[in-house]
Enzyme design. Sequence first.
Site, short mmCIF file in Angstrom:
data_model
loop_
_atom_site.label_atom_id
_atom_site.label_comp_id
_atom_site.label_asym_id
_atom_site.label_seq_id
_atom_site.Cartn_x
_atom_site.Cartn_y
_atom_site.Cartn_z
N PHE A 183 48.96 33.61 26.94
CA PHE A 183 48.37 33.27 28.22
C PHE A 183 47.08 32.47 28.00
O PHE A 183 46.45 32.07 28.92
CB PHE A 183 48.07 34.52 29.04
CG PHE A 183 49.27 35.44 29.17
CD1 PHE A 183 49.11 36.80 29.20
CD2 PHE A 183 50.55 34.91 29.25
CE1 PHE A 183 50.22 37.64 29.30
CE2 PHE A 183 51.65 35.75 29.35
CZ PHE A 183 51.48 37.11 29.38
N GLY A 238 46.95 34.59 40.37
CA GLY A 238 46.68 35.45 39.22
C GLY A 238 47.91 35.57 38.33
O GLY A 238 47.81 35.56 37.10
N TRP A 254 48.35 32.37 36.42
CA TRP A 254 47.36 32.27 35.33
C TRP A 254 47.98 32.76 34.02
O TRP A 254 47.68 32.28 32.94
CB TRP A 254 46.12 33.10 35.69
CG TRP A 254 45.12 33.25 34.58
CD1 TRP A 254 44.06 32.42 34.32
CD2 TRP A 254 45.05 34.29 33.60
NE1 TRP A 254 43.35 32.88 33.24
CE2 TRP A 254 43.93 34.03 32.77
CE3 TRP A 254 45.83 35.42 33.33
CZ2 TRP A 254 43.58 34.86 31.70
CZ3 TRP A 254 45.48 36.24 32.26
CH2 TRP A 254 44.36 35.95 31.46
N HIS A 255 48.88 33.75 34.15
CA HIS A 255 49.47 34.35 32.96
C HIS A 255 50.38 33.39 32.21
O HIS A 255 50.57 33.54 31.00
CB HIS A 255 50.27 35.61 33.31
CG HIS A 255 49.42 36.80 33.60
ND1 HIS A 255 48.77 36.98 34.80
CD2 HIS A 255 49.08 37.85 32.84
CE1 HIS A 255 48.09 38.11 34.76
NE2 HIS A 255 48.25 38.67 33.58
N GLY A 256 50.98 32.48 32.90
CA GLY A 256 51.88 31.58 32.20
C GLY A 256 52.40 30.48 33.09
O GLY A 256 52.44 30.62 34.31
#
Lengths: 293, 468
Positions: free
Chosen positions: B468, B324, B327-329
């Site tokens: 993102f 997770g 996923w942001h970067g």
Amino acid sequence: MIKKTIICFLIILIGYIVFRDILKPDIVVSQDQWQDNQIKAQGYLYSDTLYADNIIVGSSLSTHIVADSLRDTFNLAMGGESPFQGLEAIRRKGVYPKRVFIEINTLYNPISRFNDILYNPLLFHLRKYSSTFRDGKQPLPLVENIFEDKLAYRLIPSRFTLFDGKDVNTGNISDMALGDMLTGLQKRYGRSIPKEDQNAVMARLEYYVGILQENHVDIVFIELPLDKTLYDTPFSNDIRNSLERTFPPKQYKYIYTDWSGYETTDGLHMGKENALKYTLFLRDEIDRLSNLR
Amino acid sequence: MLFNSFIFIVLLLVTFGLYYIPKLKHTQVLILIIASLVFYAYDKPAFVLLLLFSAGINIITSYYVVYGRAKRKKTVALSGVILNLCVLAFFKYSPLISATFLDPSDSFGRFLLHIPLPIGISFFTFEGISLLIDVWKEKYVENKVMVSKSLAKHAQHTLFFISFFPHLVAGPILKAHDFFPQIKQKYIKDIQWEAAFKALIIGYFLKMVVADNLKDFTSWIQFPQFDHLSSLTLFSLLLGYTFQIFADFAGYSLIAIGLAKLFGYNFNDNFNFPYISTSYKEFWKRWHISLSSFLMEYLYFSLGGSKKGKARTYINLIITMTLGGLWHGAAWGYALWGFFHGVALAGERFVESKITSSSNRFVLILRGLLVFMTFAALLLLFKIPDIDHIFSFFSSMKNNISKFNNVRLISYVIIYSSPVVLYHIMYLCKDKAIWKGVKKIEYVFYAIMLFFILTNSGTPGSFIYFQF
């Protein structure tokens, strides 16, 4: 509920316009460098009385030039920006000075959203007719001002510095951090400017120079002194070469200076003493150029 | 295209006007698709092709899963999910893979390093995956309701689901089973005007007044600028950033919810006052709800959830949160951020299995502060890319006690953070008698917010979650 909200909003807005435009028109409070720039640009654009024979356009490097020490000069340089913001403001105002000094060091600065915000179609016209919508007239910085004066110093321990958040060269940065900054700058200046970028920026500058020349404005390119280790670098040389290729020195005026005669506080910005020294040098150069006419 | 830009307002008004023209009622979905593609193409037109490609994968695979040969359905569904992840990996993680595993002087490594990152790819890829898993498992809605027999109609609905502009570039992440049943003709008389109005006002206020102003002060959280600031100033800036990121993201989500309502669609809440949480578990049920519920449903449960023993539960939590985070970067800092949150969740679960949690108010407040400060501290992994500089920040915070405080910076952070604090306090008071009084004059609060939106917006910045 929506109707009540809108009516209440209009009452608050009208009340604030009356307060700001009529009762307290002179209070201007800026909260940061960006707002300083917007206030400066809006003050210039919307003023019917502001006129100067000479205008300086550039970045925070040029904001240190002491315009008061130069004859009839308005410093339209803006921290964090490039000369293009100032040039666009001159174009939009449509009232041309006799001479424009264009700082060349930051021609290749990335383009920010400064002009998008300044010339937002809705706000541009609102600001023209009511100064309430101009930067410096926002309600919350006014609240902060009052809070800071009356309460903040009682709640927050110890005195505050005169550091104003606009300028990193306060002398308070540690030597290690300064060293890191200079290393970063040397890395950046060690790289050449891609040809496409040079072409794009020069084309953009040609556009503005063309407009100024059509309006009989004398153009002077000025190079401010940075840390001497940045002088003979690919980046600095590319700035000079691309400019001189597009605007030959035989046809355009340039004011260069010996960087080794100046000290900076962070690799880029001069402190007060050196800024004054440079201003006096600039004044002499302006006189010399005027005598050449 | 930003939601607070002039061009967006023009697009919105034109789209809204066309959408409710009675003669065009059968083309409502098409109108929204066109508007969404214009919205997406505004900054980088070439990426529309990627969006169409991504939609294409999901249209074909989901249609096959419902109407294709039974034997191959699982393979096709799995292939669709893998294809989605490959697209995401290629566009988003190639630079990270190149920087970590390949030689930067190598031509392939350099090629990967320069792959452009399309805005919103993390969001629309996840939505495609949601559609495929929903039709494969058929857990919530009957497939024939979600996937029309007409391929053309299904293609239109899927493209609409993925590209609908309010949520396209920064969420909320929609789940197919929530959205598809809503796709039908909409009427202007059915618009929830008040709910839309409230969501838009609060959303724009949080984004334009709170987040856009705070960002100009929290920009000092970068090396070496923070080096000379006092401990208290740095602490204030850290809190300011924590409120800024909430205002930015929750603001965007509320704007998306309000905009969707104008066209007759309902999105679920994406933030539920997360800063009142007194446990990490509660926090993740309140923060970025669409992502955390997606990860829980499609990843955590697939790994076995809490059904395979304690040790495996902790591992599943850590894996889910680490992914997770990633996923942001495309940077290891984000994975680390997720990892630490996973460890916090696992650790909390472990402690709760040993000690009965107290409902004492003082203990709850302490727990709440712990959760909040952990989140705030870990946010530095978002703000400062270099991990060494994060250590420098904490070192400055520890060592700069005797430096003078920057009262102006601290004052502005207090002023612009206070609406977020008030917002959460009002939520806490919603069952109290005082709330009835507040509700009677709520229009005054909305009027004040509208006033500040017009007169006190900060310099527009991209929504943080655009990256993102």
